[in-house]
Structure formats: C-alpha cells, structure tokens
Design a protein around this motif. Structure first.
Motif, short mmCIF file in Angstrom:
data_model
loop_
_atom_site.label_atom_id
_atom_site.label_comp_id
_atom_site.label_asym_id
_atom_site.label_seq_id
_atom_site.Cartn_x
_atom_site.Cartn_y
_atom_site.Cartn_z
N LEU A 40 -12.54 -2.53 -8.72
CA LEU A 40 -12.96 -1.20 -8.31
C LEU A 40 -14.46 -1.07 -8.58
CD1 LEU A 40 -10.02 0.90 -9.80
CD2 LEU A 40 -10.33 0.20 -7.43
N PRO A 41 -15.15 -0.17 -7.89
CA PRO A 41 -16.58 0.01 -8.15
C PRO A 41 -16.83 0.34 -9.62
CG PRO A 41 -15.90 1.24 -6.21
CD PRO A 41 -14.65 0.71 -6.85
N GLU A 42 -17.98 -0.12 -10.12
CA GLU A 42 -18.34 0.10 -11.52
C GLU A 42 -18.32 1.57 -11.91
OE1 GLU A 42 -18.87 -2.07 -14.02
OE2 GLU A 42 -18.26 -3.65 -12.64
N THR A 43 -18.60 2.45 -10.95
CA THR A 43 -18.68 3.88 -11.25
C THR A 43 -17.30 4.49 -11.50
OG1 THR A 43 -18.61 4.37 -8.89
CG2 THR A 43 -20.78 4.20 -9.91
N VAL A 44 -16.27 3.83 -11.05
CA VAL A 44 -14.91 4.34 -11.25
C VAL A 44 -14.48 4.04 -12.68
CG1 VAL A 44 -12.51 4.15 -10.50
CG2 VAL A 44 -14.35 4.03 -8.82
N GLN A 45 -14.00 5.04 -13.36
CA GLN A 45 -13.61 4.90 -14.76
C GLN A 45 -12.14 4.50 -14.93
OE1 GLN A 45 -15.88 4.98 -17.27
NE2 GLN A 45 -17.24 5.01 -15.50
N TRP A 46 -11.64 3.74 -13.97
CA TRP A 46 -10.25 3.33 -13.97
C TRP A 46 -10.14 1.83 -13.78
CZ3 TRP A 46 -6.34 6.95 -14.51
CH2 TRP A 46 -6.74 8.29 -14.44
N ILE A 47 -9.06 1.27 -14.28
CA ILE A 47 -8.71 -0.11 -13.97
C ILE A 47 -7.42 -0.06 -13.17
CG2 ILE A 47 -9.87 -1.13 -15.95
CD1 ILE A 47 -7.12 -1.31 -17.31
N CYS A 48 -7.19 -1.07 -12.36
CA CYS A 48 -6.00 -1.09 -11.53
C CYS A 48 -5.30 -2.43 -11.65
CB CYS A 48 -6.37 -0.84 -10.07
SG CYS A 48 -4.93 -0.96 -8.98
N LYS A 49 -3.97 -2.37 -11.70
CA LYS A 49 -3.13 -3.56 -11.72
C LYS A 49 -2.24 -3.53 -10.48
CE LYS A 49 -4.45 -5.06 -15.76
NZ LYS A 49 -5.19 -6.30 -15.91
N LYS A 50 -2.19 -4.67 -9.80
CA LYS A 50 -1.37 -4.80 -8.60
C LYS A 50 -0.29 -5.84 -8.86
CE LYS A 50 -2.67 -7.23 -4.77
NZ LYS A 50 -3.40 -7.51 -3.51
N SER A 51 0.94 -5.49 -8.51
CA SER A 51 2.06 -6.43 -8.58
C SER A 51 2.64 -6.58 -7.18
CB SER A 51 3.14 -5.92 -9.54
OG SER A 51 2.62 -5.83 -10.85
N THR A 52 3.08 -7.79 -6.86
CA THR A 52 3.63 -8.08 -5.54
C THR A 52 5.09 -8.48 -5.69
OG1 THR A 52 1.46 -8.85 -4.82
CG2 THR A 52 3.33 -9.48 -3.45
N PHE A 53 5.93 -7.93 -4.80
CA PHE A 53 7.38 -8.17 -4.84
C PHE A 53 7.88 -8.62 -3.47
CE2 PHE A 53 6.36 -5.00 -7.99
CZ PHE A 53 7.19 -5.27 -9.06
N ILE A 54 8.99 -9.34 -3.47
CA ILE A 54 9.69 -9.74 -2.25
C ILE A 54 11.09 -9.13 -2.33
CG2 ILE A 54 10.63 -11.68 -0.91
CD1 ILE A 54 7.59 -11.58 -0.88
N PHE A 55 11.60 -8.62 -1.20
CA PHE A 55 12.93 -8.01 -1.19
C PHE A 55 14.00 -9.07 -0.93
CE2 PHE A 55 16.49 -5.56 0.60
CZ PHE A 55 16.65 -4.65 -0.43
N TRP A 56 15.03 -9.07 -1.78
CA TRP A 56 16.18 -9.94 -1.64
C TRP A 56 17.39 -9.05 -1.34
CZ3 TRP A 56 16.45 -15.36 -2.78
CH2 TRP A 56 15.22 -15.92 -3.10
N GLU A 57 18.06 -9.31 -0.25
CA GLU A 57 19.21 -8.52 0.18
C GLU A 57 20.49 -9.13 -0.39
OE1 GLU A 57 20.73 -6.52 4.32
OE2 GLU A 57 19.84 -8.50 4.40
N THR B 91 14.34 -11.93 2.08
CA THR B 91 13.97 -11.33 3.36
C THR B 91 12.47 -11.51 3.60
OG1 THR B 91 13.42 -9.14 2.50
CG2 THR B 91 15.77 -9.57 2.99
N ASN B 92 12.00 -11.01 4.71
CA ASN B 92 10.57 -11.04 5.04
C ASN B 92 9.81 -9.82 4.54
OD1 ASN B 92 10.67 -13.50 6.34
ND2 ASN B 92 10.98 -12.62 8.36
N TRP B 93 10.45 -8.96 3.77
CA TRP B 93 9.82 -7.73 3.28
C TRP B 93 8.99 -8.01 2.03
CZ3 TRP B 93 9.56 -3.25 5.78
CH2 TRP B 93 10.48 -3.00 6.79
N THR B 94 7.77 -7.49 2.02
CA THR B 94 6.87 -7.61 0.87
C THR B 94 6.44 -6.21 0.44
OG1 THR B 94 6.03 -9.72 1.69
CG2 THR B 94 4.67 -8.58 0.07
N MET B 95 6.28 -6.03 -0.87
CA MET B 95 5.83 -4.76 -1.41
C MET B 95 4.75 -5.03 -2.45
SD MET B 95 7.95 -1.78 -3.44
CE MET B 95 8.42 -2.78 -4.85
N GLU B 96 3.68 -4.25 -2.37
CA GLU B 96 2.64 -4.29 -3.41
C GLU B 96 2.66 -2.95 -4.13
OE1 GLU B 96 -0.57 -7.27 -1.32
OE2 GLU B 96 -0.72 -5.12 -0.89
#
Length: 160
Positions: free
Chosen positions: A99-116, A125-130
């Motif tokens: 994120l830009p230095e001016t933003v006072q936040w940190i962010c974490k991203k996790s990626t998932f795949i859907f299993w039916e 499946t071909n479904w992805t979620m972030e």
C-alpha cells in the motif's frame, strides 16, 4: 450492483487492483468513510456455493465478484472454510499487499480454491477467492473484522 446486460453501451467493468481494492474500498469501509461508489455488495460468501452468489453465472466469462463480509466470521479451521456444498481451501496465506507509504494500514491477502463435495469425496473446482484484511501499522495484531473478497471462475483446465 447488478450487471444485467453487458452489451449495453457504457457497460461497467469493475476490476480494481489489490491496492485500489484495499486502499480505496476496504480501508474506507472499515473507517466508515464514503466509498467511491457502490460496486461491492455486503454478503456472507460462506453461505453458498460460489455459483450461487449474488450475480449468478450470467457473465462469468469476464466478471469478478466482490463482496464485503457481513460480520466477523469465526472459523474452526482458517485454512478450510465450509461454504455451501463444499469448502474453500487455502492456497496461499497472508501475502502482504503493498500500500502507499501514506496509508497507515497493512494488508494481508489469502487465496483459496473451492472444493465441491461429491458424495464421499471433494472435487477441486475452477473457483478462486482472494480475501483481504487490514490492520493498523501501529498495531498489526489488531486485524479488522471486515474483509473484502474477490471471487472468480477460471476458464479452461483445473488448477494443479
């Protein structure tokens, strides 16, 4: 926001970068600040299969779905989350989003795949979620309850 007819002149394609999604939408939502526009619905993505999420299967050839969660979800297993007739399984956990230095936040991203669930086994499946979550830089362990999700169906072969 509904996308009824993409063939209309001026059709709207919402596909923000990670930085814009987090910096302009998630952080503002967490802080109860005005949002650029209502492109993201509030919905509990763990209540349905991805194909049954609001928006349906009409435009999956080009559309990604975006949702804020509707509350603090508590999971027995963070890496495998039950949803509809299956589960989201973790593919990548807590990747840092710049994120830009001016933003006072940190962010974490996790990626998932859907299993039916299919009878006695699970089928990938071909479904992805972030999933994107933020915390103040001053206290990174204080992660906000609010998250934003990007969900899409990959075309072609299943991922390995």
């Amino acid at each position: 926001m509904e996308f009824e007819d993409r063939s209309r002149i001026g059709a709207f394609r919402f596909d923000p970068t990670d930085e814009i999604l987090v910096g302009n939408y998630l952080v503002n939502k967490v802080l109860a600040q005005p949002l650029p526009h209502d492109a993201i619905l509030e919905y509990d993505v763990f209540q349905a299969d991805p194909s049954n999420l609001p928006g349906g299967e009409k435009h999956l050839d080009w559309l990604k779905f975006f949702f804020y969660n509707v509350g603090a979800a508590v999971f027995e297993d963070y890496d495998n989350r039950v949803a509809g007739n299956g589960q989201w399984k973790i593919l990548q956990k807590h990747e840092d989003v710049e994120l830009p230095e001016t933003v006072q936040w940190i962010c974490k991203k996790s990626t998932f795949i859907f299993w039916e669930s299919k009878r006695t086994r699970s089928v990938k499946t071909n479904w992805t979620m972030e999933e994107f979550r933020v915390a103040p830089k001053s206290n990174p362990s204080q992660v906000a309850d609010m998250a934003v999700y990007r969900i899409w169906k990959n075309s072609g072969r299943l991922q390995a």
